[in-house]
Motif scaffolding. Structure first.
Motif, mmCIF file in Angstrom:
data_model
loop_
_atom_site.group_PDB
_atom_site.id
_atom_site.type_symbol
_atom_site.label_atom_id
_atom_site.label_comp_id
_atom_site.label_asym_id
_atom_site.label_seq_id
_atom_site.Cartn_x
_atom_site.Cartn_y
_atom_site.Cartn_z
ATOM 1 N N LEU A 213 0.853 -1.185 0.000
ATOM 2 C CA LEU A 213 0.000 0.000 0.000
ATOM 3 C C LEU A 213 0.888 1.234 0.000
ATOM 4 O O LEU A 213 1.810 1.340 0.798
ATOM 5 C CB LEU A 213 -0.914 -0.017 1.230
ATOM 6 C CG LEU A 213 -2.023 1.027 1.278
ATOM 7 C CD1 LEU A 213 -3.061 0.785 0.179
ATOM 8 C CD2 LEU A 213 -2.716 1.022 2.640
ATOM 9 N N VAL A 214 0.583 2.157 -0.902
ATOM 10 C CA VAL A 214 1.349 3.401 -0.985
ATOM 11 C C VAL A 214 0.430 4.503 -0.463
ATOM 12 O O VAL A 214 -0.561 4.846 -1.098
ATOM 13 C CB VAL A 214 1.783 3.694 -2.440
ATOM 14 C CG1 VAL A 214 2.708 4.903 -2.469
ATOM 15 C CG2 VAL A 214 2.456 2.473 -3.050
ATOM 16 N N ALA A 215 0.739 5.011 0.736
ATOM 17 C CA ALA A 215 -0.234 5.838 1.457
ATOM 18 C C ALA A 215 0.287 7.251 1.708
ATOM 19 O O ALA A 215 1.436 7.568 1.413
ATOM 20 C CB ALA A 215 -0.577 5.163 2.777
ATOM 21 N N LEU B 183 4.000 1.829 2.400
ATOM 22 C CA LEU B 183 4.963 2.912 2.193
ATOM 23 C C LEU B 183 4.220 4.237 2.395
ATOM 24 O O LEU B 183 3.142 4.423 1.824
ATOM 25 C CB LEU B 183 5.527 2.878 0.770
ATOM 26 C CG LEU B 183 5.879 1.525 0.133
ATOM 27 C CD1 LEU B 183 6.473 1.741 -1.266
ATOM 28 C CD2 LEU B 183 6.856 0.757 1.000
ATOM 29 N N ALA B 184 4.787 5.136 3.189
ATOM 30 C CA ALA B 184 4.163 6.442 3.413
ATOM 31 C C ALA B 184 5.207 7.421 3.928
ATOM 32 O O ALA B 184 6.249 7.002 4.428
ATOM 33 C CB ALA B 184 3.016 6.316 4.421
ATOM 34 N N PRO B 185 4.917 8.729 3.831
ATOM 35 C CA PRO B 185 5.863 9.719 4.367
ATOM 36 C C PRO B 185 5.982 9.647 5.892
ATOM 37 O O PRO B 185 7.020 9.954 6.448
ATOM 38 C CB PRO B 185 5.252 11.061 3.940
ATOM 39 C CG PRO B 185 4.341 10.734 2.812
ATOM 40 C CD PRO B 185 3.816 9.359 3.089
ATOM 41 N N SER B 186 4.901 9.269 6.582
ATOM 42 C CA SER B 186 4.966 9.123 8.040
ATOM 43 C C SER B 186 3.806 8.261 8.523
ATOM 44 O O SER B 186 2.788 8.121 7.837
ATOM 45 C CB SER B 186 4.929 10.485 8.739
ATOM 46 O OG SER B 186 3.718 11.152 8.441
ATOM 47 N N GLY C 136 4.195 -8.683 11.494
ATOM 48 C CA GLY C 136 4.963 -8.983 10.283
ATOM 49 C C GLY C 136 4.646 -8.072 9.116
ATOM 50 O O GLY C 136 4.937 -8.394 7.967
ATOM 51 N N LEU C 137 4.028 -6.936 9.412
ATOM 52 C CA LEU C 137 3.663 -5.975 8.370
ATOM 53 C C LEU C 137 4.710 -4.861 8.414
ATOM 54 O O LEU C 137 4.862 -4.205 9.439
ATOM 55 C CB LEU C 137 2.262 -5.444 8.686
ATOM 56 C CG LEU C 137 1.498 -4.606 7.699
ATOM 57 C CD1 LEU C 137 1.345 -5.315 6.361
ATOM 58 C CD2 LEU C 137 0.105 -4.299 8.264
ATOM 59 N N LEU C 138 5.427 -4.682 7.315
ATOM 60 C CA LEU C 138 6.533 -3.710 7.296
ATOM 61 C C LEU C 138 6.015 -2.322 6.942
ATOM 62 O O LEU C 138 5.355 -2.150 5.920
ATOM 63 C CB LEU C 138 7.585 -4.153 6.274
ATOM 64 C CG LEU C 138 8.747 -3.178 6.030
ATOM 65 C CD1 LEU C 138 9.596 -3.003 7.281
ATOM 66 C CD2 LEU C 138 9.614 -3.657 4.872
ATOM 67 N N VAL C 139 6.293 -1.329 7.786
ATOM 68 C CA VAL C 139 5.984 0.054 7.414
ATOM 69 C C VAL C 139 7.291 0.752 7.030
ATOM 70 O O VAL C 139 8.278 0.659 7.742
ATOM 71 C CB VAL C 139 5.221 0.835 8.508
ATOM 72 C CG1 VAL C 139 3.954 0.107 8.911
ATOM 73 C CG2 VAL C 139 6.073 1.119 9.720
ATOM 74 N N VAL C 140 7.256 1.389 5.877
ATOM 75 C CA VAL C 140 8.451 2.023 5.322
ATOM 76 C C VAL C 140 8.202 3.518 5.186
ATOM 77 O O VAL C 140 7.270 3.933 4.495
ATOM 78 C CB VAL C 140 8.775 1.436 3.927
ATOM 79 C CG1 VAL C 140 9.951 2.177 3.296
ATOM 80 C CG2 VAL C 140 9.062 -0.052 4.022
ATOM 81 N N GLU C 141 9.021 4.319 5.857
ATOM 82 C CA GLU C 141 8.916 5.774 5.721
ATOM 83 C C GLU C 141 9.833 6.245 4.605
ATOM 84 O O GLU C 141 11.029 5.955 4.614
ATOM 85 C CB GLU C 141 9.328 6.458 7.022
ATOM 86 C CG GLU C 141 8.204 6.525 8.037
ATOM 87 C CD GLU C 141 8.528 7.434 9.216
ATOM 88 O OE1 GLU C 141 7.779 7.367 10.191
ATOM 89 O OE2 GLU C 141 9.515 8.199 9.146
ATOM 90 N N LEU C 142 9.255 6.972 3.660
ATOM 91 C CA LEU C 142 10.035 7.528 2.548
ATOM 92 C C LEU C 142 9.674 9.009 2.416
ATOM 93 O O LEU C 142 8.577 9.415 2.794
ATOM 94 C CB LEU C 142 9.697 6.792 1.246
ATOM 95 C CG LEU C 142 10.178 5.335 1.144
ATOM 96 C CD1 LEU C 142 9.576 4.655 -0.077
ATOM 97 C CD2 LEU C 142 11.707 5.261 1.094
ATOM 98 N N PRO C 143 10.580 9.808 1.875
ATOM 99 C CA PRO C 143 10.268 11.240 1.723
ATOM 100 C C PRO C 143 9.004 11.460 0.889
ATOM 101 O O PRO C 143 8.682 10.651 0.013
ATOM 102 C CB PRO C 143 11.494 11.789 0.981
ATOM 103 C CG PRO C 143 12.578 10.805 1.224
ATOM 104 C CD PRO C 143 11.918 9.474 1.395
ATOM 105 N N ILE D 167 7.300 9.250 -2.283
ATOM 106 C CA ILE D 167 5.959 8.646 -2.240
ATOM 107 C C ILE D 167 5.114 9.210 -3.381
ATOM 108 O O ILE D 167 4.386 8.468 -4.063
ATOM 109 C CB ILE D 167 5.279 8.906 -0.874
ATOM 110 C CG1 ILE D 167 5.999 8.138 0.241
ATOM 111 C CG2 ILE D 167 3.798 8.549 -0.917
ATOM 112 C CD1 ILE D 167 5.912 6.626 0.161
ATOM 113 N N ALA D 168 5.235 10.529 -3.618
ATOM 114 C CA ALA D 168 4.471 11.135 -4.717
ATOM 115 C C ALA D 168 4.865 10.490 -6.047
ATOM 116 O O ALA D 168 4.005 10.193 -6.892
ATOM 117 C CB ALA D 168 4.709 12.643 -4.748
ATOM 118 N N GLY D 169 6.166 10.234 -6.224
ATOM 119 C CA GLY D 169 6.648 9.597 -7.448
ATOM 120 C C GLY D 169 6.109 8.179 -7.595
ATOM 121 O O GLY D 169 5.643 7.779 -8.675
ATOM 122 N N ILE D 170 6.139 7.415 -6.528
ATOM 123 C CA ILE D 170 5.641 6.028 -6.570
ATOM 124 C C ILE D 170 4.135 6.023 -6.836
ATOM 125 O O ILE D 170 3.628 5.220 -7.626
ATOM 126 C CB ILE D 170 5.976 5.292 -5.252
ATOM 127 C CG1 ILE D 170 7.496 5.154 -5.090
ATOM 128 C CG2 ILE D 170 5.315 3.923 -5.215
ATOM 129 C CD1 ILE D 170 7.945 4.572 -3.761
#
Lengths: 206, 480
Positions: free
Chosen positions: A71-73, A99-102, A115-122, A126-129
């Motif tokens: 999920l890209v949130a 995946l989310a900014p926060s 077991g659910l991975l949360v990934v913080e990305l700028p 995230i806007a690009g993805i």
């Protein structure tokens, strides 16, 4: 807990800030006493119309995102209630990573325990993805916890930071209660010392 | 590190059991509050692993989320809810955990009964499978919400592995004007820093305006910390705190009381303590607030108007605000005082304590609920209800046309039969205005108890500062 090492899957974009856990799993589904079976109620009020039919407008109901597992949130995802049912619903629906900014703190903890991975990305990443997930048919992402990276096979590659202990638990699929119980002697001596120093803080019920 | 310690540093250091190599600190938990919704799977986990509850007598359970607020002599019609309550009853019996059941004199919202029984005390760590556990920070405790896996962790070990959050001071200068309450202060703070403004932080509220708050006010303020994303909120204990705790059922008794207060007095941030972040607010400039949207940060003064999404710089914000306006069926520029309400809810762990009910009753006294409005008061606990009835507040509410109910979380989250119908608009003293929070399609506006009471009478939002009512009598005269 299912270990998380490397996962490849379809990315579904949910481009809204402040998605709260009341949206992820509405309250009427919190009365179950099991940990399983919450997936069908995920985003219930957004996925279904007032009469209970699937709303074709909602991203997770679109054929191109069928079987999405990433999920890209938007920012502050999972804010609000502490209900772990939100993490259970996402995992039960088939998501392995978000995946989310926060993320909200309690939600991020709850995900890690399942077991659910949360990934913080700028925000820009995230806007690009999000844009690519909308524009590129069959858009897939690879989330690699060993390398701490996200790669879409279309030239977008991003590295992410994660708490080392959380990463270790996810990689190994560890039950952290077992780890804490290894400190049982230290817990006992802490309780003894506190009991001597400040007896007024003993167990309230006796 | 140079400089002194914050209150949070002191509480944290005092509770670190050990710091295993490469792992987070193991934090000892003094008090674990349990309710029916977030605990069944935790107890199942214990059984599956053959584990026991390490400190059942540091654990206390009650039913609040699911309970109906109508006549308690009637059977519970929602069979799934009844099964969840029965499961908690059975789990408490099996694991030896004290339980305040639906018929007991102590039953109530978990964040109301902890303080009123004297269970919550300064210097403690308090957890509960509920995000509004931050409420207990009002006593100078480190209190935070956890998920069900962590509930299981605390049951099994009385500890939680935790990374230390950052610290934030919210310094509130001046004094709240008449008619402006701790709820308005909380909404002002969230409006200023945003719903993720304190993510990863523990807030300490300080300054003259905070010192002037009653314990009920401090609880309201700390309760809403989570709506700013904070891990916890806290207020250093003082004479107001000690006066509230003294004589309560689980409070230390003489001679331990002397020893306890001596320790509690040491629980304050050092004058040279460094916070990772500081926010300042002037209380004397604050008006009553009303949320207009679907996130607690979407808030404006009662004298204001619904904002225009065009004002926001970011596209995602514009979309979110537009979506919120659609959901709330509001147009930009509409004056807040022109928004009519269908329902009024006075209750929840934010605003259901005796002082909240007194404040609402003052506004209501001698008036009638507008013909177009359905209004209800749900006391936070049996003790609050009993005290309110002793003071005759229930008569004031009933005569005005409010329903007077039994204690529980009720329409704050609508897990029981108290829900909004689609499209209904509600002035609510609760903490979240999320889409569907009070019922699918329901529209929630968060306000203080005084503002909710005034809206019930007027039929629309109105500035309670202009309301003609008599100030509350000395709250120290009676307690609940």
């Amino acid at each position: 807990m299912q270990p998380f090492r490397v996962h490849e899957g379809t990315g579904a974009p949910l481009d809204r800030p402040n998605v709260d856990t009341d949206q992820i799993i509405p309250k009427q589904f919190l009365k179950r006493i099991e940990r399983t079976g919450f997936g069908e109620f995920l985003f219930y009020d957004w996925r279904r119309t007032g009469s209970g039919e699937l709303d074709p407008q909602f991203v997770l109901n679109q054929a191109r995102y069928a079987g999405a597992s990433i999920l890209v949130a938007g920012r502050n995802f999972g804010c609000g209630s502490s209900r772990e049912h939100a993490a259970w619903a996402l995992a039960d629906f088939g998501f392995r990573a978000i995946l989310a900014p926060s993320f909200a703190d309690i939600f991020a903890n709850n995900c890690a325990k399942n077991g659910l991975l949360v990934v913080e990305l700028p925000e820009e990443t995230i806007a690009g993805i999000t844009l690519r997930a909308r524009e590129i048919a069959g858009y897939r992402l690879t989330v690699d916890l060993e390398q701490r990276s996200v790669d879409d096979g279309h030239g977008l590659r991003a590295e992410f930071a994660i708490d080392e202990f959380r990463r270790y638990c996810l990689l190994e699929g560890l039950d952290d209660i077992g780890l804490t119980l290894r400190c049982a002697d230290q817990i006992t001596s802490y309780e003894d010392r506190r009991g001597r120093e400040r007896p007024f803080q003993g167990p309230p019920f006796c | 590190m140079t400089g002194g310690c914050t209150l949070f540093d002191k509480l944290w250091d005092d509770h670190v059991v050990c710091q295993p190599e490469g792992q987070p600190a193991l934090l000892y938990i003094d008090l674990h509050l349990v309710h029916e919704v977030t605990s069944p799977q935790a107890f199942d986990g214990l059984r599956a692993a053959g584990r026991r509850v390490r400190q059942p007598l540091r654990t206390v359970a009650t039913v609040d989320h699911n309970v109906p607020t109508t006549d308690r002599r009637l059977p519970i019609t929602d069979q799934i809810a009844a099964r969840q309550m029965e499961t908690l009853r059975r789990n408490c019996r099996e694991f030896g955990i004290p339980f305040f059941d639906i018929g007991s004199a102590e039953q109530g919202i978990v964040h109301v009964i902890g303080p009123e029984l004297g269970l919550t005390q300064p210097g403690m760590t308090v957890v509960c499978g509920d995000s509004h556990t931050s409420t207990h920070g009002a006593f100078g405790a480190l209190a935070f919400g956890i998920g069900t896996s962590e509930v299981e962790h605390v049951l099994a070990t009385q500890c939680l592995p935790q990374r230390k959050p950052r610290s934030m001071q919210v310094f509130v200068d001046g004094r709240l004007p008449k008619g402006v309450t701790a709820k308005d202060l909380a909404l002002a703070i969230i409006g200023k820093i945003g719903t993720d403004g304190a993510t990863g932080h523990v807030i300490e509220y300080a300054g003259p305006a905070v010192r002037a708050l009653s314990m009920e006010g401090r609880m309201t303020l700390c309760n809403m910390s989570i709506e700013a994303g904070a891990r916890a909120g806290m207020v250093a204990p003082d004479e107001t705190t000690f006066a509230y705790i003294h004589g309560r059922r689980f409070a230390p008794k003489e001679p331990a009381w002397q020893e306890a207060t001596r320790y509690w007095r040491s629980l304050a941030s050092d004058s040279d303590a460094q916070f990772d972040r500081t926010v300042e607010i002037d209380a004397s400039a604050l008006p009553p607030y009303v949320t207009w949207g679907t996130s607690p940060g979407m808030v404006v003064p009662v004298t204001g108007a619904v904002p225009d999404p065009k004002w926001f710089a970011q596209e995602t914000d514009r979309q979110a605000y537009t979506r919120a306006l659609e959901y709330m069926a509001l147009r930009p520029g509409t004056k807040i005082e022109d928004i009519a309400v269908d329902r009024v809810f006075i209750g929840s762990c934010t605003n259901s304590r005796i002082e909240d009910l007194r404040e609402a009753a003052e506004v209501v006294r001698g008036h009638r609920v507008a013909r177009t409005v359905q209004a209800m008061v749900v006391p936070g606990s049996q003790a609050v209800k009993h005290q309110a009835e002793k003071e005759g507040l229930h008569e004031i509410f009933r005569e005005a046309g409010f329903a007077w109910r039994e204690p529980g979380c009720s329409m704050c989250l609508g897990m029981n039969p108290d829900v909004l119908q689609p499209g209904e608009r509600c002035a609510s003293t609760s903490n979240r205005n999320f889409e569907g929070r009070q019922g699918r399609g329901g529209r929630t506006h968060l306000v203080s108890p005084r503002m909710a009471a005034a809206a019930a009478v007027a039929g629309h939002f109105t500035d309670v500062r202009k309301w003609n009512y008599e100030e509350v009598r000395d709250a120290a005269v009676s307690r609940a």
